[in-house]
Design an enzyme around this catalytic site. Structure first.
Site, PDB file in Angstrom:
ATOM      1  N   SER A  64      49.878  60.780   4.353  1.00 60.04           N
ATOM      2  CA  SER A  64      49.820  59.842   3.236  1.00 60.04           C
ATOM      3  C   SER A  64      51.827  59.910   2.773  1.00 60.04           C
ATOM      4  O   SER A  64      52.470  60.545   3.242  1.00 60.04           O
ATOM      5  CB  SER A  64      49.375  60.630   2.211  1.00 60.04           C
ATOM      6  OG  SER A  64      49.589  60.513   0.807  1.00 60.04           O
ATOM      7  N   TYR A  75      47.337  68.427  -1.373  1.00 62.66           N
ATOM      8  CA  TYR A  75      47.478  67.143  -0.748  1.00 62.66           C
ATOM      9  C   TYR A  75      48.701  66.930  -0.048  1.00 62.66           C
ATOM     10  O   TYR A  75      48.429  67.325   1.380  1.00 62.66           O
ATOM     11  CB  TYR A  75      46.922  66.752  -1.212  1.00 62.66           C
ATOM     12  CG  TYR A  75      46.578  65.017  -0.774  1.00 62.66           C
ATOM     13  CD1 TYR A  75      45.127  64.391   0.058  1.00 62.66           C
ATOM     14  CD2 TYR A  75      47.194  63.718  -1.568  1.00 62.66           C
ATOM     15  CE1 TYR A  75      45.320  63.581   0.606  1.00 62.66           C
ATOM     16  CE2 TYR A  75      46.822  62.681  -0.725  1.00 62.66           C
ATOM     17  CZ  TYR A  75      46.077  62.279   0.415  1.00 62.66           C
ATOM     18  OH  TYR A  75      45.673  61.039   1.282  1.00 62.66           O
TER      19      TYR A  75
END
Ligand SMILES: NC(=O)c1ccc[n+]([C@@H]2O[C@H](COP(=O)([O-])OP(=O)(O)OC[C@H]3O[C@@H](n4cnc5c(N)ncnc54)[C@H](OP(=O)(O)O)[C@@H]3O)[C@@H](O)[C@H]2O)c1
Length: 257
Positions: free
Chosen positions: A149, A162
């Protein structure tokens, strides 16, 4: 017409929806003979994805796998071995795409130990042990693509665990590239920015937020899964042979200014 991935056998985790579905379809369109993909619990979505993959000319192999569970990587490969042996006569794999991931919820102040463990389990532990299990099945010259990401390098305060978990995916990518290099197996990470999937359907209803994302993206729009899938296909292709250990952001240049 010959494809760049003619005859290849691929496994995509989370291929029933979202970015994973886009990747499974693109790999089939590029000529893969068989695209195995996992789903968690939505068997209707898995069937839809399988239909798309088959329509593109590949054999589709949906496998249920709950990758938040520590023992699931081994169990998944046992199932895959059985199915591949029946369909192809062996357990060899050419392409592994570690796509499953989930941002979860919780800030630094509100994340509980249980939430922390779950986010790390899905985003970091699962790709690690899938890669470990895939090692003996991956053919020389194979490809591993980890979906990371943009938050891995530009962390979001609203998603601290995350962001940490995806930074670890980048590190895993670097380590695995060195480990598998002698076998001609490349390992790269593709880091999407905002991409329209079910995972952010609710956030995308927030017009102000989305206007900001679009403004902050050089390409001036939110990605579709196919945008990310194209970058994955590039790494999977023969032209990608001399690209390894790379962390590439596929975000239309999010936060470009
Ligand atoms: N979307 C974005 O904007 C964005 C941005 C940056 C990075 N990413 C990364 O891109 C990857 C794909 O994201 P996405 O937005 O496409 O996600 P998504 O739409 O939520 O993808 C869902 C897929 O993952 C499966 N899945 C979910 N949890 C699972 C679990 N615990 N075990 C096994 N399978 C599971 C789902 O199966 P079921 O259908 O059965 O539930 C489905 O196939 C993730 O690694 C994510 O972190 C996404």
């Amino acid at each position: 017409m010959a494809g760049k991935l003619d005859g290849k056998i691929a496994l995509v985790t989370g291929g029933s929806r979202g970015i994973g579905r886009g990747i499974a379809l693109r790999l089939a369109q590029e000529g893969c003979a068989l695209v195995a993909f996992t789903f968690h619990s939505d068997s209707a979505a898995a069937e839809e994805s399988a239909k798309d993959v088959e329509a593109a000319g590949a054999t589709a192999l949906p496998i249920r796998a709950q990758l938040e569970r520590a023992e699931e990587a081994g169990a998944l490969f046992e199932k895959l071995d059985r199915e591949l042996t029946a369909k192809t006569g062996g357990t060899g794999l050419d392409i592994l795409v570690n796509n499953v991931g989930s941002a979860g919820s919780g800030t630094l102040a509100t994340t509980s130990p249980e939430m922390f463990d779950e986010i790390i389990a899905v985003n970091t532990r699962a790709p690690f042990f899938l890669l470990q299990a895939a090692s003996s099945r991956l053919r020389d010259g194979g490809r591993v693509i980890n979906i990371s990401s943009a938050f891995a390098v530009r962390p979001a305060p609203g998603a601290p665990v995350y962001s940490m978990a995806k930074a670890a995916v980048n590190t895993l990518t670097t380590i695995a590239a060195a480990e598998f290099g002698e076998r001609g197996i490349t390992v790269n990470a593709v880091s999407p920015g905002w991409t329209a999937t079910d995972a952010n359907a609710e956030a995308r209803r927030n017009e102000k937020l989305i206007a900001g994302v679009v403004r902050d993206t050089a390409d001036g729009r939110i990605a579709e899964p196919a945008d990310v899938a194209g970058v994955v296909a590039m790494f999977a292709s023969p032209e990608g042979a001399w690209l390894t250990g790379q962390h590439v952001e596929a975000s239309g240049r999010f936060r470009w200014h």
